[in-house]
Design a protein around this motif. Structure first.
Motif, PDB file in Angstrom:
ATOM      1  N   SER A 183       0.929  -1.298  -0.150  1.00  0.00           N
ATOM      2  CA  SER A 183      -0.015  -0.024  -0.069  1.00  0.00           C
ATOM      3  C   SER A 183       0.733   1.197  -0.077  1.00  0.00           C
ATOM      4  N   PRO A 194      -4.380   4.423  -0.647  1.00  0.00           N
ATOM      5  CA  PRO A 194      -4.759   2.898   0.272  1.00  0.00           C
ATOM      6  C   PRO A 194      -4.493   3.365   1.668  1.00  0.00           C
ATOM      7  N   THR A 203      -5.216  -3.893   3.990  1.00  0.00           N
ATOM      8  CA  THR A 203      -5.962  -3.699   2.763  1.00  0.00           C
ATOM      9  C   THR A 203      -6.884  -4.749   2.591  1.00  0.00           C
TER      10      THR A 203
END
Length: 349
Positions: A183, A194, A203
């Motif tokens: 991310s 993200p 995530t």
């Protein structure tokens, strides 16, 4: 909420029935039959839309129905056609025809027969066609039957149960263990944002970012939720998102070269490659490269050399996503690896 697989029931509209009517006007004796036809039922149409990123709209509307056609009227007036029901779905949606009692399974290939793969923005597919309208009594007049009272009912619209499955379309997919820095890396090479935190499985669903390249070119990069050993059998969180890798042109394995989670970087890469191969052997033949992340931590140089000796023919790009080191080299490598054409690798269905 992120929904990438859902079962729905779709039903097109029924055609309207024909009319039984006779012309009655002053100075027009024995005007005869003038019943109009029924209107056609509405279709259920799927439309791929790049502004839709998942199937959450169908989670709240799992029953899709189009409008019925209107009934015929006198003076040979046809009934109104039923309104078409247009359902917007993400680009990359595959539709399977399933039985009513059939439940979703982890493997989409076992869920039914694939009937369409919507891979282009604006692509449309008629999922269920509306029924034709019935005929009015004007169609039944003859020299022997001058006052017919026959008519026909409208046809039923098509209906069925379908499984919608999303497979993210991206040029490259970031694959790695939880907390490997995928991310953070996506934040550095694109404008995507993200969630980043100091714990595994941050995530929870695939996130796609756009990376700018020289020559006014762009590439889409997908951050796939972290995989662990046994993911192809349904172990861990990431097994539900392995299907999103099947459309990626290039697989980018993000490795924690510092071993900060107590794992060996070489074993991490071997396990990830094995999980990909067990899930879909065709993925093993895709181009791939390695990002040796977290180079700012201790003992990384020794692990990096061991990784290069173990995989001498593989392109390995050392980076530190947290400090932004090696990002320019990674972008350059990805730009050189990406083909110039814009064809999309479609997963087998």
């Amino acid at each position: 909420m992120f929904v990438d697989r859902i079962k729905v029931f779709a039903q097109a509209g029924k055609g309207g029935r024909g009319s039984v009517s006779f012309r009655r006007e002053k100075f027009v004796p024995k005007g005869g039959p003038d019943g109009g036809d029924g209107g056609r039922g509405g279709d259920v149409i799927l439309r791929a839309d790049r502004h839709v990123d998942n199937l959450v709209n169908l989670f709240y509307e799992p029953i899709i129905k189009a409008k019925n056609g209107g009934h015929g009227m006198g003076k040979k007036m046809a009934g109104r056609a039923g309104a078409t029901k247009i359902v917007k779905v993400p680009v990359g949606t595959i539709v399977y025809a399933v039985e009513r009692a059939q439940r979703s399974t982890p493997n989409a290939e076992q869920s039914g027969i694939a009937i369409v793969d919507l891979t282009r923005d604006g692509q449309e597919f008629v999922l269920c066609r509306g029924g034709a309208g019935g005929k009015g009594n004007v169609h039944f007049k003859s020299s022997r039957n001058r006052a017919p009272r026959q008519y026909t009912e409208g046809e039923e619209g098509e209906q069925g149960y379908f499984l919608f499955e999303l497979r993210t379309i991206a040029d490259a997919g970031l694959v790695g263990y939880p907390n490997a820095g995928k991310s953070t890396l996506l934040r550095k090479i694109s404008a995507a944002r993200p969630k980043v935190a100091a714990y595994p499985f941050t995530t929870l669903h695939p996130i796609v970012g756009v990376m700018e390249m020289p020559g006014y070119r762009r590439a889409t990069i997908a951050d796939i939720p972290g995989l662990i050993e046994g993911a192809h059998r349904g172990v861990g969180l990431g097994h539900e998102f392995l299907r999103h890798i099947t459309r990626c042109r290039i697989l980018v394995f993000v490795i924690d070269v510092a071993g900060s989670e107590g794992r060996n970087p070489i074993e991490d890469l071997q396990n990830l490659r094995r999980e990909i191969d067990l899930y879909d052997p065709a993925l093993s033949s895709r181009p791939w490269l390695v990002v040796a992340n977290k180079m700012d931590l201790p003992d990384t140089e020794r692990n990096l050399r061991a990784l290069q000796e173990r995989f001498p023919r593989t392109k390995i790009v050392p980076t530190s996503a947290a400090k932004g080191e090696g990002i320019a080299e990674l972008k350059k490598t990805l730009a050189a690896t990406m083909p110039n054409d814009k064809d999309v690798v479609s997963g087998a269905i």
